[in-house]
Design a protein around this motif. Structure first.
Motif, PDB file in Angstrom:
ATOM      1  N   LEU A 151       0.820  -1.210   0.000  1.00  0.00           N
ATOM      2  CA  LEU A 151       0.000   0.000   0.000  1.00  0.00           C
ATOM      3  C   LEU A 151       0.857   1.263   0.000  1.00  0.00           C
ATOM      4  O   LEU A 151       0.520   2.247  -0.659  1.00  0.00           O
ATOM      5  CB  LEU A 151      -0.955  -0.009   1.193  1.00  0.00           C
ATOM      6  CG  LEU A 151      -2.081  -1.033   1.118  1.00  0.00           C
ATOM      7  CD1 LEU A 151      -2.842  -1.087   2.424  1.00  0.00           C
ATOM      8  CD2 LEU A 151      -3.023  -0.718  -0.027  1.00  0.00           C
ATOM      9  N   VAL A 152       1.961   1.260   0.735  1.00  0.00           N
ATOM     10  CA  VAL A 152       2.861   2.419   0.727  1.00  0.00           C
ATOM     11  C   VAL A 152       3.456   2.592  -0.662  1.00  0.00           C
ATOM     12  O   VAL A 152       3.526   3.714  -1.183  1.00  0.00           O
ATOM     13  CB  VAL A 152       3.962   2.266   1.799  1.00  0.00           C
ATOM     14  CG1 VAL A 152       5.064   3.283   1.594  1.00  0.00           C
ATOM     15  CG2 VAL A 152       3.371   2.421   3.189  1.00  0.00           C
ATOM     16  N   LEU A 153       3.882   1.488  -1.285  1.00  0.00           N
ATOM     17  CA  LEU A 153       4.446   1.585  -2.639  1.00  0.00           C
ATOM     18  C   LEU A 153       3.432   2.130  -3.632  1.00  0.00           C
ATOM     19  O   LEU A 153       3.758   2.988  -4.461  1.00  0.00           O
ATOM     20  CB  LEU A 153       4.939   0.210  -3.104  1.00  0.00           C
ATOM     21  CG  LEU A 153       6.274  -0.247  -2.541  1.00  0.00           C
ATOM     22  CD1 LEU A 153       6.548  -1.689  -2.931  1.00  0.00           C
ATOM     23  CD2 LEU A 153       7.385   0.651  -3.033  1.00  0.00           C
ATOM     24  N   VAL A 154       2.203   1.642  -3.559  1.00  0.00           N
ATOM     25  CA  VAL A 154       1.188   2.065  -4.527  1.00  0.00           C
ATOM     26  C   VAL A 154       0.753   3.501  -4.283  1.00  0.00           C
ATOM     27  O   VAL A 154       0.811   4.351  -5.188  1.00  0.00           O
ATOM     28  CB  VAL A 154      -0.037   1.116  -4.487  1.00  0.00           C
ATOM     29  CG1 VAL A 154      -1.190   1.678  -5.303  1.00  0.00           C
ATOM     30  CG2 VAL A 154       0.357  -0.257  -4.997  1.00  0.00           C
ATOM     31  N   PHE A 155       0.325   3.819  -3.047  1.00  0.00           N
ATOM     32  CA  PHE A 155      -0.264   5.134  -2.792  1.00  0.00           C
ATOM     33  C   PHE A 155       0.762   6.241  -2.579  1.00  0.00           C
ATOM     34  O   PHE A 155       0.484   7.397  -2.887  1.00  0.00           O
ATOM     35  CB  PHE A 155      -1.205   5.065  -1.581  1.00  0.00           C
ATOM     36  CG  PHE A 155      -2.487   4.344  -1.881  1.00  0.00           C
ATOM     37  CD1 PHE A 155      -3.485   4.950  -2.603  1.00  0.00           C
ATOM     38  CD2 PHE A 155      -2.679   3.043  -1.439  1.00  0.00           C
ATOM     39  CE1 PHE A 155      -4.662   4.288  -2.892  1.00  0.00           C
ATOM     40  CE2 PHE A 155      -3.840   2.369  -1.713  1.00  0.00           C
ATOM     41  CZ  PHE A 155      -4.836   2.984  -2.444  1.00  0.00           C
ATOM     42  N   ALA A 156       1.933   5.907  -2.051  1.00  0.00           N
ATOM     43  CA  ALA A 156       2.926   6.950  -1.774  1.00  0.00           C
ATOM     44  C   ALA A 156       3.958   7.081  -2.893  1.00  0.00           C
ATOM     45  O   ALA A 156       4.322   8.190  -3.262  1.00  0.00           O
ATOM     46  CB  ALA A 156       3.633   6.670  -0.452  1.00  0.00           C
ATOM     47  N   GLN A 157       4.423   5.957  -3.427  1.00  0.00           N
ATOM     48  CA  GLN A 157       5.481   6.016  -4.433  1.00  0.00           C
ATOM     49  C   GLN A 157       4.929   6.156  -5.853  1.00  0.00           C
ATOM     50  O   GLN A 157       5.333   7.049  -6.589  1.00  0.00           O
ATOM     51  CB  GLN A 157       6.357   4.756  -4.342  1.00  0.00           C
ATOM     52  CG  GLN A 157       7.074   4.611  -3.033  1.00  0.00           C
ATOM     53  CD  GLN A 157       8.156   5.659  -2.848  1.00  0.00           C
ATOM     54  OE1 GLN A 157       8.726   6.130  -3.805  1.00  0.00           O
ATOM     55  NE2 GLN A 157       8.407   6.038  -1.607  1.00  0.00           N
ATOM     56  N   GLU A 158       4.024   5.267  -6.227  1.00  0.00           N
ATOM     57  CA  GLU A 158       3.544   5.254  -7.610  1.00  0.00           C
ATOM     58  C   GLU A 158       2.503   6.344  -7.886  1.00  0.00           C
ATOM     59  O   GLU A 158       2.659   7.131  -8.806  1.00  0.00           O
ATOM     60  CB  GLU A 158       2.964   3.873  -7.949  1.00  0.00           C
ATOM     61  CG  GLU A 158       3.974   2.751  -7.883  1.00  0.00           C
ATOM     62  CD  GLU A 158       5.109   2.922  -8.889  1.00  0.00           C
ATOM     63  OE1 GLU A 158       4.847   3.394 -10.009  1.00  0.00           O
ATOM     64  OE2 GLU A 158       6.252   2.590  -8.538  1.00  0.00           O
ATOM     65  N   LEU A 159       1.449   6.377  -7.073  1.00  0.00           N
ATOM     66  CA  LEU A 159       0.375   7.344  -7.303  1.00  0.00           C
ATOM     67  C   LEU A 159       0.658   8.708  -6.671  1.00  0.00           C
ATOM     68  O   LEU A 159       0.046   9.702  -7.067  1.00  0.00           O
ATOM     69  CB  LEU A 159      -0.956   6.792  -6.770  1.00  0.00           C
ATOM     70  CG  LEU A 159      -1.435   5.486  -7.416  1.00  0.00           C
ATOM     71  CD1 LEU A 159      -2.715   5.013  -6.742  1.00  0.00           C
ATOM     72  CD2 LEU A 159      -1.643   5.669  -8.907  1.00  0.00           C
ATOM     73  N   ASN A 160       1.518   8.735  -5.667  1.00  0.00           N
ATOM     74  CA  ASN A 160       1.869   9.965  -4.949  1.00  0.00           C
ATOM     75  C   ASN A 160       0.623  10.703  -4.437  1.00  0.00           C
ATOM     76  O   ASN A 160       0.512  11.920  -4.528  1.00  0.00           O
ATOM     77  CB  ASN A 160       2.715  10.884  -5.843  1.00  0.00           C
ATOM     78  CG  ASN A 160       3.557  11.833  -5.020  1.00  0.00           C
ATOM     79  OD1 ASN A 160       3.775  11.612  -3.837  1.00  0.00           O
ATOM     80  ND2 ASN A 160       4.017  12.889  -5.648  1.00  0.00           N
ATOM     81  N   VAL A 161      -0.316   9.924  -3.920  1.00  0.00           N
ATOM     82  CA  VAL A 161      -1.568  10.477  -3.409  1.00  0.00           C
ATOM     83  C   VAL A 161      -1.498  10.740  -1.919  1.00  0.00           C
ATOM     84  O   VAL A 161      -2.021  11.737  -1.428  1.00  0.00           O
ATOM     85  CB  VAL A 161      -2.739   9.505  -3.720  1.00  0.00           C
ATOM     86  CG1 VAL A 161      -4.042  10.017  -3.172  1.00  0.00           C
ATOM     87  CG2 VAL A 161      -2.845   9.270  -5.202  1.00  0.00           C
ATOM     88  N   LEU A 162      -0.839   9.850  -1.194  1.00  0.00           N
ATOM     89  CA  LEU A 162      -0.747   9.953   0.261  1.00  0.00           C
ATOM     90  C   LEU A 162       0.710   9.915   0.697  1.00  0.00           C
ATOM     91  O   LEU A 162       1.553   9.346   0.004  1.00  0.00           O
ATOM     92  CB  LEU A 162      -1.498   8.786   0.911  1.00  0.00           C
ATOM     93  CG  LEU A 162      -2.999   8.735   0.644  1.00  0.00           C
ATOM     94  CD1 LEU A 162      -3.559   7.410   1.116  1.00  0.00           C
ATOM     95  CD2 LEU A 162      -3.705   9.880   1.319  1.00  0.00           C
ATOM     96  N   PRO A 163       1.004  10.517   1.846  1.00  0.00           N
ATOM     97  CA  PRO A 163       2.390  10.440   2.348  1.00  0.00           C
ATOM     98  C   PRO A 163       2.699   9.021   2.825  1.00  0.00           C
ATOM     99  O   PRO A 163       1.797   8.291   3.240  1.00  0.00           O
ATOM    100  CB  PRO A 163       2.399  11.430   3.513  1.00  0.00           C
ATOM    101  CG  PRO A 163       0.981  11.495   3.962  1.00  0.00           C
ATOM    102  CD  PRO A 163       0.140  11.294   2.727  1.00  0.00           C
ATOM    103  N   PRO A 164       3.977   8.626   2.782  1.00  0.00           N
ATOM    104  CA  PRO A 164       4.324   7.276   3.235  1.00  0.00           C
ATOM    105  C   PRO A 164       4.195   7.088   4.737  1.00  0.00           C
ATOM    106  O   PRO A 164       4.179   5.977   5.234  1.00  0.00           O
ATOM    107  CB  PRO A 164       5.771   7.101   2.780  1.00  0.00           C
ATOM    108  CG  PRO A 164       6.283   8.482   2.614  1.00  0.00           C
ATOM    109  CD  PRO A 164       5.119   9.349   2.251  1.00  0.00           C
ATOM    110  N   GLU A 165       4.116   8.172   5.486  1.00  0.00           N
ATOM    111  CA  GLU A 165       3.935   8.092   6.934  1.00  0.00           C
ATOM    112  C   GLU A 165       3.044   9.243   7.370  1.00  0.00           C
ATOM    113  O   GLU A 165       2.821  10.183   6.619  1.00  0.00           O
ATOM    114  CB  GLU A 165       5.275   8.147   7.653  1.00  0.00           C
ATOM    115  CG  GLU A 165       6.049   9.398   7.369  1.00  0.00           C
ATOM    116  CD  GLU A 165       7.452   9.339   7.950  1.00  0.00           C
ATOM    117  OE1 GLU A 165       7.920  10.391   8.376  1.00  0.00           O
ATOM    118  OE2 GLU A 165       8.040   8.263   7.975  1.00  0.00           O
ATOM    119  N   ALA A 166       2.541   9.156   8.592  1.00  0.00           N
ATOM    120  CA  ALA A 166       1.657  10.197   9.104  1.00  0.00           C
ATOM    121  C   ALA A 166       2.451  11.481   9.311  1.00  0.00           C
ATOM    122  O   ALA A 166       3.584  11.467   9.765  1.00  0.00           O
ATOM    123  CB  ALA A 166       1.020   9.764  10.417  1.00  0.00           C
ATOM    124  N   THR A 167       1.849  12.587   8.957  1.00  0.00           N
ATOM    125  CA  THR A 167       2.482  13.875   9.191  1.00  0.00           C
ATOM    126  C   THR A 167       2.252  14.282  10.639  1.00  0.00           C
ATOM    127  O   THR A 167       1.405  13.713  11.316  1.00  0.00           O
ATOM    128  CB  THR A 167       1.872  14.942   8.260  1.00  0.00           C
ATOM    129  OG1 THR A 167       0.472  15.028   8.542  1.00  0.00           O
ATOM    130  CG2 THR A 167       2.065  14.578   6.809  1.00  0.00           C
TER     131      THR A 167
END
Length: 197
Positions: A151-167
């Protein structure tokens, strides 16, 4: 029903008791005991003896275990030598974030899984039913650490929709929430699908 709840509570208590015994024994089986684990290999025998005396580790093991259980019952979970802080204060710091994380995961699970499960139950043996069931089985069977990485790879790296960790401020869909929701949605979708209307 009351008998069932009582039996389950007794089983849970027994499991917790067995786990505490195993953890307690394993801690005492560390090379050099807990004192060496905390103080390190360079500690002198005098320092080890002082540490054991200060922490009650020079008493018989059954007495130490009963003292350990007594402190747990009063809410004293000990001291973290690694973080140099009491475990109670660490729990106080982290419990609100844990509750928020679980509440978000529960809300998202209900919002996502129940409608999907109902739709699957109404439209059985169609393409959507097969796809959703397959995805649910994959999410349910995948280990959470692996699902989290994907999920981190898809949403944070590929799609760049969400941060990889909580802000620091926090985001609505942090990675831990996504991981908890993934497994829970899979379970609820399966339950909802197989319910008869």
């Amino acid at each position: 029903m009351i008998g069932y709840l009582f039996r389950r509570a007794a089983q849970a208590f027994a499991v917790v008791l067995v786990v505490t015994v195993i953890v307690f024994i394993l801690l005492h089986q560390l090379p050099g005991g807990p004192a060496r684990a905390v103080l390190g290999n360079r500690a002198t025998p005098l320092e080890v003896a002082q540490f054991n005396r200060d922490n009650g580790l020079d008493r018989p093991v059954p007495v130490q275990y009963l003292d350990y259980l007594g402190r747990w019952l009063t809410g004293d979970f000990g001291f973290s030598y690694k973080l140099n802080q009491s475990v109670g204060s660490l729990l106080t710091q982290r419990l609100p974030k844990t509750l928020v994380l679980n509440a978000l995961a529960l809300i998202l699970t209900i919002v996502v899984a129940v409608p999907i499960g109902i739709y699957q139950a109404v439209r059985r043996n169609r393409l959507f039913d097969y796809v959703a069931t397959t995805l649910a089985f994959i999410c349910y069977a995948a280990p959470t650490f692996y699902l989290g990485l994907i999920l981190v790879l898809v949403f944070a790296q590929e799609l760049n929709v969400l941060p990889p960790e909580a802000t620091p401020v926090g985001t609505f869909l942090t990675s831990p929430v996504k991981v908890q929701v993934g497994g829970a949605v899979a379970f609820v979708v399966d339950v909802e699908r197989f319910e008869r209307f």
